[in-house]
Scaffold this motif. Sequence first.
Motif, PDB file in Angstrom:
ATOM      1  N   TYR A  19       0.818  -1.208   0.000  1.00  0.00           N
ATOM      2  CA  TYR A  19       0.000   0.000   0.000  1.00  0.00           C
ATOM      3  C   TYR A  19       0.859   1.269   0.000  1.00  0.00           C
ATOM      4  CZ  TYR A  19      -4.423  -2.407   0.121  1.00  0.00           C
ATOM      5  OH  TYR A  19      -5.505  -3.174  -0.232  1.00  0.00           O
ATOM      6  N   ASP A  20       2.050   1.206   0.576  1.00  0.00           N
ATOM      7  CA  ASP A  20       2.972   2.348   0.484  1.00  0.00           C
ATOM      8  C   ASP A  20       3.403   2.570  -0.967  1.00  0.00           C
ATOM      9  OD1 ASP A  20       2.893   2.981   3.177  1.00  0.00           O
ATOM     10  OD2 ASP A  20       4.770   1.928   3.647  1.00  0.00           O
ATOM     11  N   LEU A  22       1.681   1.801  -3.601  1.00  0.00           N
ATOM     12  CA  LEU A  22       0.512   2.342  -4.296  1.00  0.00           C
ATOM     13  C   LEU A  22       0.296   3.810  -3.932  1.00  0.00           C
ATOM     14  CD1 LEU A  22      -1.865  -0.704  -3.784  1.00  0.00           C
ATOM     15  CD2 LEU A  22      -0.871   0.034  -5.956  1.00  0.00           C
ATOM     16  N   ARG A  23       0.396   4.123  -2.638  1.00  0.00           N
ATOM     17  CA  ARG A  23       0.165   5.492  -2.171  1.00  0.00           C
ATOM     18  C   ARG A  23       1.162   6.476  -2.760  1.00  0.00           C
ATOM     19  NH1 ARG A  23       2.656   7.953   1.599  1.00  0.00           N
ATOM     20  NH2 ARG A  23       3.487   6.065   2.530  1.00  0.00           N
ATOM     21  N   THR A  24       2.439   6.051  -2.880  1.00  0.00           N
ATOM     22  CA  THR A  24       3.480   6.941  -3.382  1.00  0.00           C
ATOM     23  C   THR A  24       3.550   6.974  -4.911  1.00  0.00           C
ATOM     24  OG1 THR A  24       5.153   5.195  -3.254  1.00  0.00           O
ATOM     25  CG2 THR A  24       4.900   6.642  -1.316  1.00  0.00           C
ATOM     26  N   GLY A  25       2.741   6.151  -5.576  1.00  0.00           N
ATOM     27  CA  GLY A  25       2.728   6.145  -7.035  1.00  0.00           C
ATOM     28  C   GLY A  25       3.841   5.325  -7.658  1.00  0.00           C
ATOM     29  N   GLN A  26       4.621   4.621  -6.850  1.00  0.00           N
ATOM     30  CA  GLN A  26       5.679   3.769  -7.401  1.00  0.00           C
ATOM     31  C   GLN A  26       5.104   2.521  -8.057  1.00  0.00           C
ATOM     32  OE1 GLN A  26       9.231   3.325  -4.849  1.00  0.00           O
ATOM     33  NE2 GLN A  26       8.148   4.722  -3.491  1.00  0.00           N
ATOM     34  N   LEU A  27       3.888   2.169  -7.664  1.00  0.00           N
ATOM     35  CA  LEU A  27       3.166   1.053  -8.255  1.00  0.00           C
ATOM     36  C   LEU A  27       1.802   1.588  -8.668  1.00  0.00           C
ATOM     37  CD1 LEU A  27       3.190  -1.992  -8.869  1.00  0.00           C
ATOM     38  CD2 LEU A  27       2.263  -2.361  -6.576  1.00  0.00           C
ATOM     39  N   ALA A  28       1.523   1.558  -9.965  1.00  0.00           N
ATOM     40  CA  ALA A  28       0.275   2.119 -10.484  1.00  0.00           C
ATOM     41  C   ALA A  28      -0.909   1.208 -10.182  1.00  0.00           C
ATOM     42  CB  ALA A  28       0.386   2.327 -11.991  1.00  0.00           C
ATOM     43  N   SER A  29      -2.070   1.810 -10.030  1.00  0.00           N
ATOM     44  CA  SER A  29      -3.297   1.036  -9.827  1.00  0.00           C
ATOM     45  C   SER A  29      -4.481   1.840 -10.335  1.00  0.00           C
ATOM     46  CB  SER A  29      -3.492   0.704  -8.347  1.00  0.00           C
ATOM     47  OG  SER A  29      -3.789   1.869  -7.612  1.00  0.00           O
ATOM     48  N   ILE A  30      -5.606   1.148 -10.463  1.00  0.00           N
ATOM     49  CA  ILE A  30      -6.849   1.817 -10.815  1.00  0.00           C
ATOM     50  C   ILE A  30      -7.893   1.421  -9.775  1.00  0.00           C
ATOM     51  CG2 ILE A  30      -6.343   1.908 -13.280  1.00  0.00           C
ATOM     52  CD1 ILE A  30      -8.376  -0.386 -13.613  1.00  0.00           C
ATOM     53  N   THR A  31      -8.907   2.247  -9.642  1.00  0.00           N
ATOM     54  CA  THR A  31      -9.983   1.955  -8.706  1.00  0.00           C
ATOM     55  C   THR A  31     -11.243   1.642  -9.501  1.00  0.00           C
ATOM     56  OG1 THR A  31      -9.003   3.459  -7.100  1.00  0.00           O
ATOM     57  CG2 THR A  31     -11.292   2.839  -6.745  1.00  0.00           C
ATOM     58  N   LEU A  32     -11.813   0.491  -9.202  1.00  0.00           N
ATOM     59  CA  LEU A  32     -13.065   0.061  -9.821  1.00  0.00           C
ATOM     60  C   LEU A  32     -14.106   0.014  -8.706  1.00  0.00           C
ATOM     61  CD1 LEU A  32     -11.610  -2.893 -11.903  1.00  0.00           C
ATOM     62  CD2 LEU A  32     -12.230  -0.643 -12.754  1.00  0.00           C
ATOM     63  N   GLY A  33     -14.922   1.042  -8.621  1.00  0.00           N
ATOM     64  CA  GLY A  33     -15.835   1.141  -7.482  1.00  0.00           C
ATOM     65  C   GLY A  33     -15.006   1.339  -6.216  1.00  0.00           C
ATOM     66  N   ARG A  34     -15.124   0.416  -5.280  1.00  0.00           N
ATOM     67  CA  ARG A  34     -14.322   0.477  -4.054  1.00  0.00           C
ATOM     68  C   ARG A  34     -13.093  -0.418  -4.131  1.00  0.00           C
ATOM     69  NH1 ARG A  34     -17.874  -0.079   1.218  1.00  0.00           N
ATOM     70  NH2 ARG A  34     -15.746  -0.411   1.881  1.00  0.00           N
ATOM     71  N   ALA A  35     -12.971  -1.180  -5.204  1.00  0.00           N
ATOM     72  CA  ALA A  35     -11.865  -2.130  -5.342  1.00  0.00           C
ATOM     73  C   ALA A  35     -10.682  -1.484  -6.057  1.00  0.00           C
ATOM     74  CB  ALA A  35     -12.325  -3.356  -6.124  1.00  0.00           C
ATOM     75  N   ARG A  36      -9.502  -1.729  -5.550  1.00  0.00           N
ATOM     76  CA  ARG A  36      -8.275  -1.227  -6.176  1.00  0.00           C
ATOM     77  C   ARG A  36      -7.589  -2.398  -6.869  1.00  0.00           C
ATOM     78  NH1 ARG A  36      -3.933   2.539  -3.070  1.00  0.00           N
ATOM     79  NH2 ARG A  36      -4.358   4.141  -4.573  1.00  0.00           N
ATOM     80  N   ARG A  37      -7.226  -2.208  -8.130  1.00  0.00           N
ATOM     81  CA  ARG A  37      -6.572  -3.260  -8.903  1.00  0.00           C
ATOM     82  C   ARG A  37      -5.285  -2.718  -9.508  1.00  0.00           C
ATOM     83  NH1 ARG A  37      -9.597  -5.715  -6.323  1.00  0.00           N
ATOM     84  NH2 ARG A  37     -11.301  -7.054  -6.987  1.00  0.00           N
ATOM     85  N   THR A  38      -4.297  -3.583  -9.597  1.00  0.00           N
ATOM     86  CA  THR A  38      -2.991  -3.227 -10.144  1.00  0.00           C
ATOM     87  C   THR A  38      -2.771  -4.004 -11.434  1.00  0.00           C
ATOM     88  OG1 THR A  38      -2.118  -2.859  -7.925  1.00  0.00           O
ATOM     89  CG2 THR A  38      -0.512  -3.213  -9.683  1.00  0.00           C
ATOM     90  N   GLY A  51      12.922  -1.463  -8.541  1.00  0.00           N
ATOM     91  CA  GLY A  51      12.319  -1.631  -7.225  1.00  0.00           C
ATOM     92  C   GLY A  51      12.608  -0.436  -6.355  1.00  0.00           C
ATOM     93  N   ALA A  52      12.190   0.721  -6.806  1.00  0.00           N
ATOM     94  CA  ALA A  52      12.565   1.993  -6.195  1.00  0.00           C
ATOM     95  C   ALA A  52      12.254   2.089  -4.709  1.00  0.00           C
ATOM     96  CB  ALA A  52      11.860   3.135  -6.938  1.00  0.00           C
ATOM     97  N   ALA A  53      11.292   1.329  -4.228  1.00  0.00           N
ATOM     98  CA  ALA A  53      10.927   1.436  -2.815  1.00  0.00           C
ATOM     99  C   ALA A  53      11.885   0.637  -1.939  1.00  0.00           C
ATOM    100  CB  ALA A  53       9.510   0.918  -2.605  1.00  0.00           C
ATOM    101  N   GLU A  54      12.113   1.126  -0.756  1.00  0.00           N
ATOM    102  CA  GLU A  54      12.949   0.418   0.207  1.00  0.00           C
ATOM    103  C   GLU A  54      12.286  -0.918   0.529  1.00  0.00           C
ATOM    104  OE1 GLU A  54      13.995   1.084   4.837  1.00  0.00           O
ATOM    105  OE2 GLU A  54      14.227   2.804   3.514  1.00  0.00           O
ATOM    106  N   GLY A  55      13.081  -1.968   0.585  1.00  0.00           N
ATOM    107  CA  GLY A  55      12.555  -3.278   0.909  1.00  0.00           C
ATOM    108  C   GLY A  55      12.093  -4.063  -0.294  1.00  0.00           C
ATOM    109  N   CYS A  56      12.369  -3.582  -1.506  1.00  0.00           N
ATOM    110  CA  CYS A  56      11.926  -4.274  -2.713  1.00  0.00           C
ATOM    111  C   CYS A  56      13.094  -4.910  -3.450  1.00  0.00           C
ATOM    112  CB  CYS A  56      11.203  -3.302  -3.655  1.00  0.00           C
ATOM    113  SG  CYS A  56       9.661  -2.712  -2.999  1.00  0.00           S
TER     114      CYS A  56
END
Length: 73
Positions: A19-20, A22-38, A51-56
């Motif tokens: 979720y970090d 997704l929140r930071t935009g390093q992993l793109a996603s779309i929202t379908l209603g209330r569901a988030r899909r990548t 793997g720009a995020a720490e821990g990846c």
Amino acid sequence: MLTAPQVMARLQLGRSAVYDLLRTGQLASITLGRARRTPTRSLTDLVVAGGAAEGCGDVGVAVLAVDADGRSP
């Protein structure tokens, strides 16, 4: 399109880390209603970006084992 638990399994990361990303935009996603899909392509893009995020650090191994349809061989 992948759910958050599917992304967690493929990247071998925990829920907060995914979720970090997704929140930071390093992993793109779309929202379908209330569901988030990548899109599977987003995982590949994350690997290509290094793997720009720490821990990846091990992301490449997990993602490259997925075919074009997002399924593990």
